[in-house]
Each structure stands twice: as structure tokens, then as C-alpha cells.
Design an enzyme around this catalytic site. Structure first.
Site, PDB file in Angstrom:
ATOM      1  N   HIS A 127      -7.293  -4.796  10.734  1.00 30.98           N
ATOM      2  CA  HIS A 127      -6.900  -4.499   9.373  1.00 30.98           C
ATOM      3  C   HIS A 127      -5.544  -5.192   8.513  1.00 30.98           C
ATOM      4  O   HIS A 127      -4.802  -5.281   9.681  1.00 30.98           O
ATOM      5  CB  HIS A 127      -7.119  -3.092   7.989  1.00 30.98           C
ATOM      6  CG  HIS A 127      -6.589  -2.720   9.266  1.00 30.98           C
ATOM      7  ND1 HIS A 127      -6.146  -1.488   9.439  1.00 30.98           N
ATOM      8  CD2 HIS A 127      -4.315  -2.401   8.873  1.00 30.98           C
ATOM      9  CE1 HIS A 127      -4.972  -0.799  10.334  1.00 30.98           C
ATOM     10  NE2 HIS A 127      -3.865  -0.966   8.940  1.00 30.98           N
ATOM     11  N   GLU A 152     -10.205  -2.356   5.754  1.00 30.04           N
ATOM     12  CA  GLU A 152     -10.044  -1.465   6.974  1.00 30.04           C
ATOM     13  C   GLU A 152     -11.731  -2.147   7.062  1.00 30.04           C
ATOM     14  O   GLU A 152     -11.834  -2.830   5.930  1.00 30.04           O
ATOM     15  CB  GLU A 152     -10.660   0.036   6.663  1.00 30.04           C
ATOM     16  CG  GLU A 152     -10.085   1.017   6.391  1.00 30.04           C
ATOM     17  CD  GLU A 152      -9.037   1.004   8.144  1.00 30.04           C
ATOM     18  OE1 GLU A 152      -9.375  -0.014   8.708  1.00 30.04           O
ATOM     19  OE2 GLU A 152      -8.105   1.945   8.294  1.00 30.04           O
ATOM     20  N   ASP A 160       0.693  -1.213   0.108  1.00 28.56           N
ATOM     21  CA  ASP A 160      -0.016   0.395  -0.056  1.00 28.56           C
ATOM     22  C   ASP A 160       1.011   1.654  -0.674  1.00 28.56           C
ATOM     23  O   ASP A 160       1.422   1.218  -0.247  1.00 28.56           O
ATOM     24  CB  ASP A 160      -0.891   0.197   0.699  1.00 28.56           C
ATOM     25  CG  ASP A 160      -0.652  -0.280   2.673  1.00 28.56           C
ATOM     26  OD1 ASP A 160       1.180  -0.333   3.029  1.00 28.56           O
ATOM     27  OD2 ASP A 160      -1.087  -1.088   3.263  1.00 28.56           O
ATOM     28  N   ASP A 199      -7.300  -2.398  14.517  1.00 30.66           N
ATOM     29  CA  ASP A 199      -8.903  -3.123  14.325  1.00 30.66           C
ATOM     30  C   ASP A 199      -9.072  -4.358  13.118  1.00 30.66           C
ATOM     31  O   ASP A 199     -10.561  -4.757  12.934  1.00 30.66           O
ATOM     32  CB  ASP A 199      -9.593  -1.616  13.170  1.00 30.66           C
ATOM     33  CG  ASP A 199      -8.749  -1.004  12.073  1.00 30.66           C
ATOM     34  OD1 ASP A 199      -8.009  -1.939  11.282  1.00 30.66           O
ATOM     35  OD2 ASP A 199      -9.565  -0.354  11.537  1.00 30.66           O
TER      36      ASP A 199
HETATM   37  C1  F6R Z   1       1.239  -1.438   6.457  1.00 31.08           C
HETATM   38  C2  F6R Z   1      -0.260  -1.751   6.305  1.00 31.08           C
HETATM   39  C3  F6R Z   1      -0.817  -2.348   7.589  1.00 31.08           C
HETATM   40  C4  F6R Z   1      -0.501  -2.716   8.762  1.00 31.08           C
HETATM   41  C5  F6R Z   1      -0.788  -2.447  10.438  1.00 31.08           C
HETATM   42  C6  F6R Z   1      -0.372  -2.314  11.257  1.00 31.08           C
HETATM   43  O1  F6R Z   1       1.892  -1.587   4.738  1.00 31.08           O
HETATM   44  O2  F6R Z   1       0.100  -3.412   5.634  1.00 31.08           O
HETATM   45  O3  F6R Z   1      -1.849  -3.362   7.155  1.00 31.08           O
HETATM   46  O4  F6R Z   1       1.078  -3.813   8.535  1.00 31.08           O
HETATM   47  O5  F6R Z   1      -1.500  -0.671  10.147  1.00 31.08           O
HETATM   48  O6  F6R Z   1       0.904  -1.614  11.444  1.00 31.08           O
HETATM   49  P1  F6R Z   1       2.068  -1.460  12.404  1.00 31.08           P
HETATM   50  O7  F6R Z   1       2.770  -2.215  12.038  1.00 31.08           O
HETATM   51  O8  F6R Z   1       2.480   0.004  12.043  1.00 31.08           O
HETATM   52  O9  F6R Z   1       1.494  -1.538  14.198  1.00 31.08           O
END
Ligand code: F6R
Length: 260
Positions: free
Chosen positions: A138, A143, A67, A136
Site C-alpha cells: 500500500h 490498501e 493520511d 502489502d
Molecule cells: C503513512 C503511510 C503508510 C506508510 C506504510 C509504511 O503516512 O502513508 O503508507 O508509509 O504503512 O510504514 P512504515 O514506514 O512504518 O513501514
């Protein structure tokens, strides 16, 4: 699903990196799907160490990131392009032309998303997709409420994700509201999905993803449908799993299990 629970963040990072290193040894032109965020940093550090100390060779590897924020240019310090360059790409011998991060600034998102999906297919699909998990539930920026069949597209970020990610920006209002993200359906096509999670803050999301119903309310739960999903989680992130002892038992007994 394989749930690997270890005491520390360092241990899960090293074990997850070992899975990737084994793939790259056996298949030098492997296709890796990569994630950003704080969780995979330990894993990337370990891959860099293996490259520098053990000669792990990325020269034929291709990468696709999950992403990118809409509106951020590759040189923006909070863009995922910048993150990947700083935390992995510039420290290993991956060829820049073999790395792919979705564009946050294309003037035609629809066509770009189609192009990105086609490109993954052209390279024969993703061998291992690295994933983190949001508070959450994701994966990537899928989301709650995202279709479990979704493909690469633009998503509106949830308030919680914007709040969670505000720590990386100088002002909360600077956090982009939209992101371009691989879909759940895109992710599920990877040969192996490898999710890393650490810390108490992830315990609810991890429990919902592994032991809850498969539901768009927690898009990581879609990994229950994947034939080779691996979870590398520390004790804190595993603390709300009802079957924690069973997952530990499986790992303990794994060396003696018959091959099938
Ligand atoms: C980022 C991504 C997100 C993160 C998630 C957890 O490329 O795909 O889904 O993996 O938001 O983020 P952290 O590791 O910062 O807690």
C-alpha cells in the site's frame, strides 16, 4: 521510474532528503506531500539537520500529509498530527498554518475530503510527494483493492496494516480500523513521487511494486504510470528485484548520460 539502491538506510535517507532540499532551494514556496511511519524518519532527521546546520529554509513551504487515523485527535500520541509535530514540524521553521494533516475527527468526512483535495489544488498541486510502502504494497492507506483512480476518502484498514501498526499502540485493539487517506489518483498528480523503503520486510512489496503488474492488489505499482517516480531503497529492500543489477548500472552511468 528511477530506482536508486544504496547500502544503508542512512544513505537512502540522506539522498532522498537531498532531492527535497534541492527543490526547496530552487522553489522556496514548494508544496511537499509528507508521509508518516518509521521509514521517513531518517529523511526527516536529515532535513532537520540541513535546516539547523545549512540554513535550509522552510518558511514559505506548504505541506500536505497523506493520511490520519479516524478517531484520533491531533494531540493523541499515535495520531499522525502528533507524529509530524514531534518528528519534523517543531524542529524546522515551517509555519504551522502552512501544514495540513487530514482531520481524523471531523464530523463530516465527505466534505472534509473534498476540502482537502481543493486545498491541494489551490496551492498549485504537490511538488514532491514522500511515500513509504506497506508490507502489502500500500501507499498512504490505499490498501489492496483500492481504485488506482481513488481520491481522498475514508478507508477501512487491512488486517495486516492493523497488525503492522499495533507496535505503536499499547494494545492491539487500540489500533484504529479506519483512516482518512489521499487516494492513489491524488498521489499520482504530484510532480514527483519519492518512495523510500528499507529492510527485508519490504522486499516482496518493493519487487511487486516495481516489477509486478500494475494492479490494485499492490497500489504502489500505480507509480509505474507516473512520469517521475523515484525509489530510494536499501540493499535489503532491493533483494527481490530481478533487475537489481540493471538499476545499479543505470545509476553508475547516469553522470555521463546525454541530457535530453
Ligand atoms: C503513512 C503511510 C503508510 C506508510 C506504510 C509504511 O503516512 O502513508 O503508507 O508509509 O504503512 O510504514 P512504515 O514506514 O512504518 O513501514
Amino acid at each position: 521510474m528511477e530506482v536508486i539502491i544504496m547500502d544503508t538506510y542512512e544513505e537512502i535517507s540522506a539522498a532522498a532528503a537531498r532531492v527535497i532540499a534541492d527543490l526547496v532551494h530552487n522553489k522556496p514556496d514548494a508544496v511537499l506531500g509528507l508521509a508518516t511511519g518509521s521509514t521517513p524518519l531518517g529523511l526527516y532527521k536529515e532535513l532537520i539537520r540541513m535546516h539547523k546546520k545549512e540554513g535550509l529554509n522552510f518558511s514559505k513551504v506548504t505541506t500536505f500529509n497523506l493520511d490520519e487515523y479516524v478517531g484520533l485527535t491531533p494531540d493523541h500520541p499515535q495520531s499522525y498530527h502528533y507524529f509530524m509535530n514531534e518528528n519534523l514540524f517543531k524542529h524546522i521553521n515551517v509555519q504551522p498554518q502552512n501544514t495540513h494533516v487530514p482531520s481524523g475527527t471531523t464530523d463530516d468526512f465527505f466534505s472534509f475530503c473534498e476540502w482537502y483535495e481543493d486545498k491541494i489544488e489551490e496551492f498549485g498541486g504537490i511538488d514532491i510527494q514522500v511515500l513509504g510502502i506497506g508490507g502489502d504494497g500500500h501507499i498512504a492507506f490505499n490498501e489492496p483493492g483500492s481504485s488506482l483512480a481513488s481520491r481522498t476518502r475514508v478507508k477501512t484498514l487491512a488486517k495486516q496494516t492493523i497488525d503492522d501498526n499495533a507496535r505503536f499502540f499499547s494494545r492491539a485493539e487500540d489500533v484504529p480500523v479506519y483512516a482518512i487517506t489521499m487516494g492513489v489518483g491524488t498521489i499520482l498528480e504530484a510532480e514527483i513521487c519519492l518512495l523510500v523503503a528499507n529492510g527485508k520486510g519490504k522486499a516482496d512489496a518493493v519487487a511487486a511494486a516495481i516489477e509486478g503488474p500494475v494492479s490494485a492488489a499492490c497500489t504502489a505499482s500505480a507509480l509505474q504510470l507516473h512520469p517521475q517516480a523515484m525509489y530510494f531503497i536499501d540493499e535489503a529492500a532491493a533483494s527481490k528485484l530481478k533487475m537489481r543489477d540493471y538499476y545499479k548500472w543505470i545509476q553508475e552511468k547516469k553522470p555521463d548520460a546525454p541530457n535530453c
